[in-house]
Every structure is written in C-alpha cells, then in structure tokens.
Motif scaffolding. Structure first.
Motif, short mmCIF file in Angstrom:
data_model
loop_
_atom_site.label_atom_id
_atom_site.label_comp_id
_atom_site.label_asym_id
_atom_site.label_seq_id
_atom_site.Cartn_x
_atom_site.Cartn_y
_atom_site.Cartn_z
N LYS A 154 42.63 50.35 42.10
CA LYS A 154 44.01 50.29 41.50
C LYS A 154 45.20 50.24 42.49
O LYS A 154 46.45 50.05 42.10
CB LYS A 154 43.91 51.34 40.28
CG LYS A 154 44.52 52.61 40.84
CD LYS A 154 44.50 53.63 39.48
CE LYS A 154 45.58 54.59 39.49
NZ LYS A 154 45.47 55.43 38.31
N TYR A 155 44.91 50.96 43.49
CA TYR A 155 45.91 51.05 44.79
C TYR A 155 46.27 49.96 45.55
O TYR A 155 47.06 49.82 46.54
CB TYR A 155 45.71 52.47 45.46
CG TYR A 155 45.54 53.60 44.62
CD1 TYR A 155 46.88 54.00 44.05
CD2 TYR A 155 44.54 54.04 44.29
CE1 TYR A 155 46.73 55.28 43.23
CE2 TYR A 155 44.43 55.36 43.54
CZ TYR A 155 45.51 55.81 42.69
OH TYR A 155 45.70 56.88 42.37
N LYS A 156 45.17 48.80 45.41
CA LYS A 156 45.40 47.67 46.06
C LYS A 156 45.69 46.19 45.23
O LYS A 156 44.92 45.92 44.74
CB LYS A 156 44.10 47.42 46.84
CG LYS A 156 43.63 48.53 47.75
CD LYS A 156 42.46 48.35 48.85
CE LYS A 156 42.41 49.49 49.76
NZ LYS A 156 43.49 49.82 50.47
N SER A 157 46.83 46.02 45.09
CA SER A 157 47.24 45.06 43.91
C SER A 157 46.66 43.52 44.00
O SER A 157 46.40 43.12 43.40
CB SER A 157 48.95 45.16 43.67
OG SER A 157 49.29 44.71 44.95
N SER A 158 46.46 43.40 45.57
CA SER A 158 46.04 42.13 45.86
C SER A 158 44.56 41.92 45.42
O SER A 158 44.15 41.12 45.02
CB SER A 158 46.24 41.73 47.34
OG SER A 158 45.76 40.54 47.83
N LEU A 159 43.89 43.11 45.65
CA LEU A 159 42.36 43.06 45.66
C LEU A 159 42.19 43.07 44.21
O LEU A 159 41.34 42.38 43.50
CB LEU A 159 41.84 44.26 46.22
CG LEU A 159 40.37 44.41 45.90
CD1 LEU A 159 39.30 43.66 46.18
CD2 LEU A 159 40.03 46.01 46.41
N GLN A 160 42.91 44.01 43.30
CA GLN A 160 42.70 43.88 42.01
C GLN A 160 43.17 42.62 41.32
O GLN A 160 42.36 42.31 40.54
CB GLN A 160 43.96 44.72 41.33
CG GLN A 160 44.02 45.16 39.80
CD GLN A 160 44.98 46.34 39.83
OE1 GLN A 160 45.65 45.96 38.85
NE2 GLN A 160 45.29 47.33 40.38
N ASP A 161 43.95 41.81 41.68
CA ASP A 161 44.30 40.49 41.52
C ASP A 161 43.02 39.61 41.38
O ASP A 161 42.80 38.81 40.75
CB ASP A 161 45.67 40.00 41.99
CG ASP A 161 46.86 40.37 41.36
OD1 ASP A 161 46.66 41.22 40.43
OD2 ASP A 161 47.95 40.38 42.19
N ASP A 162 42.51 39.54 42.77
CA ASP A 162 41.37 38.74 43.17
C ASP A 162 40.34 39.22 42.22
O ASP A 162 39.46 38.38 41.80
CB ASP A 162 40.86 39.01 44.68
CG ASP A 162 42.06 38.35 45.57
OD1 ASP A 162 42.88 37.65 45.02
OD2 ASP A 162 42.30 38.79 46.79
N LEU A 163 40.02 40.48 42.01
CA LEU A 163 38.78 40.81 41.36
C LEU A 163 39.05 40.43 39.97
O LEU A 163 38.08 39.93 38.86
CB LEU A 163 38.69 42.38 41.12
CG LEU A 163 38.11 42.79 42.55
CD1 LEU A 163 38.01 44.22 42.69
CD2 LEU A 163 36.56 42.07 42.82
N ARG A 164 40.19 40.47 39.25
CA ARG A 164 40.48 40.43 37.65
C ARG A 164 40.41 38.72 37.59
O ARG A 164 40.05 38.34 36.56
CB ARG A 164 42.00 40.72 37.35
CG ARG A 164 41.96 42.32 37.16
CD ARG A 164 43.15 42.65 36.67
NE ARG A 164 43.42 42.09 35.31
CZ ARG A 164 44.23 42.33 34.62
NH1 ARG A 164 45.53 42.73 35.05
NH2 ARG A 164 44.55 42.21 33.22
#
Length: 133
Positions: free
Chosen positions: A33-43
């Motif tokens: 949740k604190y890493k927006s780019s990672l969050q976007d990639d996983l979503r």
C-alpha cells in the motif's frame, strides 16, 4: 514444486507458492500500500473479481493465490523483496534453501531444508542433484 493448491494437513497456505492468507493481507497492508507503482503492477495481474474485493477491502481476495499463477508468483517475490537480505544466486541451491527456510517458511513452518532440496527443480537449472543429496 508444490502441486497442492491448499496446504496439506491443517495449515492455511494457498497456491503453488503456499502463502498463508495472513501473510498475503499483511503484505498488502504494511508494504504494498506504500508503493503505488508496485500496487498498480500487482492490481494489473488481478482478475476482475479479486480487484473488486481490493476496492472494498484494500486487499485482494486471497483465493487469487490459487487461481492466478502470475499473481501468486509476483506475491512470492514481493514477500522476498520486503526482506533486507538479498536473494542468493539462482544456482546456489544450499543458500537458496537456507534463505527460503529463514525468510519464507521460517522456524515456525513445517518445511525443512532437506524437503526444499528434494523438491527443487534441478533439471531446470542444469544442475546435478547428486551433489546436494
């Protein structure tokens, strides 16, 4: 490699990567949740249903670990990424098994270093299994 989508016995682990739902939720709540780019990639890897659960709960449905191999493998890597120690070299099986036991299965898990070595896909790496058993 595990062929079980649910943990054998009484454990809660799910999918080929055998991640527990509590670990999955913790990764999302305290790291992703604190890493927006990672969050976007996983979503982007999620099914529509799992992403809908994310929209409501802030964590995707953990059953995605059983039905979505790309997502499951990505979550496994995220789990290791959160650890401060670097991953060992891919062909250093002894170091990999110790890293797995220390950082993934942990002292609380039932897995053993011997089990890791017995289940390791040596043929994929062109490594002679006999030097490890």
């Amino acid at each position: 490699m595990s062929l079980n989508l649910e943990q054998l016995g009484k454990g809660p682990a799910l999918g080929l990567i055998q991640m527990e739902p509590a670990t999955h939720a913790d990764l999302w709540r305290s790291f992703i949740k604190y890493k927006s780019s990672l969050q976007d990639d996983l979503r982007a890897l999620l099914s529509g249903e799992a992403d809908s659960v994310y929209e409501v709960c802030g964590v995707p449905d953990e059953l995605e670990l059983m039905s979505n191999i790309k997502y499951a493998v990505a979550m496994c890597r995220v789990h290791y990424w959160r650890k401060p120690q670097s991953l060992p070299e891919a062909n250093n099986i002894k170091a990999l098994d110790e890293y797995w036991k220390d950082h993934y299965n942990t002292v609380h898990g039932a897995g053993t270093v011997e089990e890791f070595i017995n289940n390791f896909p040596f043929e994929l790496y062109g490594i002679d299994k006999e030097q490890y058993i």
